[in-house]
Scaffold this active site. Structure first.
Site, PDB file in Angstrom:
ATOM      1  N   GLU A  60       8.512  -4.774  27.958  1.00 12.01           N
ATOM      2  CA  GLU A  60       8.989  -4.403  29.294  1.00 12.01           C
ATOM      3  C   GLU A  60      10.511  -4.538  29.376  1.00 12.01           C
ATOM      4  OE1 GLU A  60       9.200  -3.524  32.260  1.00 12.01           O
ATOM      5  OE2 GLU A  60       7.273  -3.439  33.300  1.00 12.01           O
ATOM      6  N   ASN A 158      10.428  -8.592  39.710  1.00 18.68           N
ATOM      7  CA  ASN A 158       9.932  -7.672  38.689  1.00 18.68           C
ATOM      8  C   ASN A 158      10.998  -6.774  38.091  1.00 18.68           C
ATOM      9  OD1 ASN A 158       8.657  -4.885  37.944  1.00 18.68           O
ATOM     10  ND2 ASN A 158       6.939  -6.309  37.858  1.00 18.68           N
ATOM     11  N   ASN A 212       7.482  -2.061  42.301  1.00 12.88           N
ATOM     12  CA  ASN A 212       7.685  -2.353  40.881  1.00 12.88           C
ATOM     13  C   ASN A 212       9.068  -1.867  40.426  1.00 12.88           C
ATOM     14  OD1 ASN A 212       7.278  -2.527  37.957  1.00 12.88           O
ATOM     15  ND2 ASN A 212       5.108  -2.753  38.406  1.00 12.88           N
ATOM     16  N   ASP A 267       5.726   2.454  37.163  1.00  7.47           N
ATOM     17  CA  ASP A 267       6.357   1.199  36.760  1.00  7.47           C
ATOM     18  C   ASP A 267       7.869   1.360  36.748  1.00  7.47           C
ATOM     19  OD1 ASP A 267       6.886  -1.336  35.565  1.00  7.47           O
ATOM     20  OD2 ASP A 267       4.951  -1.300  34.559  1.00  7.47           O
TER      21      ASP A 267
END
EC number: 3.1.1.17
Length: 337
Positions: A60, A158, A212, A267
């Site tokens: 990520e 996030n 997100n 995302d």
């Protein structure tokens, strides 16, 4: 499919011990779908989704360090930030990263998620397990900058983006909590989008169920936010007011119909200099025009977490489940030189 933490650790250790692998032909995954003639101006013919490294449990938050010519990204379940550099391969940059507590973490996502450098070269990190945004100075020192809103602990920051003034926008879903939204340690009754400037934290909106990825348009007048909710897998756009707060949000694109048919959810986000939005979602990276039209897809076939431009400015780095990938483009990323 995610591999186990042990397998991921063994895989990374093996790579570190053996050094960079040399292959005759770069490994690639998935395919590139051209859905509109405008896409041909963004991605060259013959481009592939090249695999740079693999064996991670859930990659990520990629961020490119222009000065050092290397990429950082989060391997969240393994609580570390990994470094990749052309010619050198991968190495551990920071461990532990997102959770530094003394007790064992019982959830599945303790590490950092989104990463971003500010104009001074400080690395800002969304730390899931510590439920905070931290900053690492160029000399390696780390300090907590944001951990509470009005005296209550954040869920688990996030993703993040800076505007030209240095104000920070970030999202705060519950994914870093062991039981996520139902976790008894949650102190906020919403998942918010926030702005941090001059030491003040402002809640901009709590209308998104799972905010997100986050990004700004080139003129900084629009804030894009992805929502990783399988019941409403969408992206929204918000007008940014003169004071940095937001006007009413509008639906930018709805990918709910693809949930369960293609792996993943909305995302991470990246924006190019022409204002096109490169957004990870079900099946890979969707490339949207500023008006919300799908121009093409980088279909990894994997749960695709995030993407960022870097290197020569015309390279899109992608984190997709166990993979770190890149795609050569014809357009530069926003802010790339």
């Amino acid at each position: 499919m995610r591999i186990s933490g042990i397998a991921a650790a063994v895989a990374l250790a093996g790579v570190l011990a053996a050094g960079p692998a040399v292959a005759e032909k770069p490994k690639s995954i998935g395919e590139i779908e051209r859905l509109d003639p405008a896409f041909d101006k963004l991605v060259p013919p013959g481009a592939v989704i090249e695999v740079l490294a693999d064996g991670f449990e859930w990659s990520e938050g990629p961020e490119y360090n222009t000065a050092g010519k290397y990429l950082l990204f989060s391997d969240i379940p393994n609580n570390r930030i990994v470094k990749w550099k052309q010619g050198d391969g991968i190495s551990v940059y920071l461990e532990p990263s997102g959770y530094t507590g003394k007790k064992a973490f019982t959830g599945s996502e303790p590490g950092t998620n989104g990463l971003m450098y500010d104009a001074k070269g400080n690395l800002w990190m969304c730390c899931h397990g510590d439920r905070a945004i931290k900053m690492q100075t160029p000399d390696g020192k780390v300090k907590t900058v944001i951990s509470e809103y009005e005296g209550k602990r954040l869920n688990s920051p996030n993703d993040l983006v800076f505007d030209a003034s240095g104000a920070l926008y970030f999202t705060d879903p519950p994914y870093g909590l062991p039981e996520r939204y139902e976790d008894p340690a949650r102190e906020l009754d919403w998942c918010g989008v926030y702005r941090y400037a001059d030491g003040k934290l402002t809640l901009l909106t709590k209308e998104m169920t799972r905010p997100n990825g986050i990004a700004l348009s080139p003129d900084q007048k629009t804030l894009y936010v992805a929502q990783s909710d399988p019941e409403a897998a969408i992206w929204k756009s918000f007008p940014v007011k003169a004071d940095g707060t937001l006007g009413p949000g509008k639906l930018f694109y709805d990918a709910t119909k693809y949930v369960g048919k293609r792996p993943g959810l909305p995302d991470g986000l990246a924006v190019d200099t022409a204002g096109n939005l490169w957004a990870t979602g079900p099946g890979g990276v969707y490339v949207f025009s500023p008006e919300g039209k799908v121009l093409g897809r980088l279909s990894t076939g994997e749960r695709t977490a995030n993407c960022t431009f870097g290197a020569d400015g015309k390279t899109l780095f992608i984190t997709a489940d166990m993979y770190l990938c890149r795609v050569k483009t014809l357009v530069k990323g926003l802010g790339e030189k």
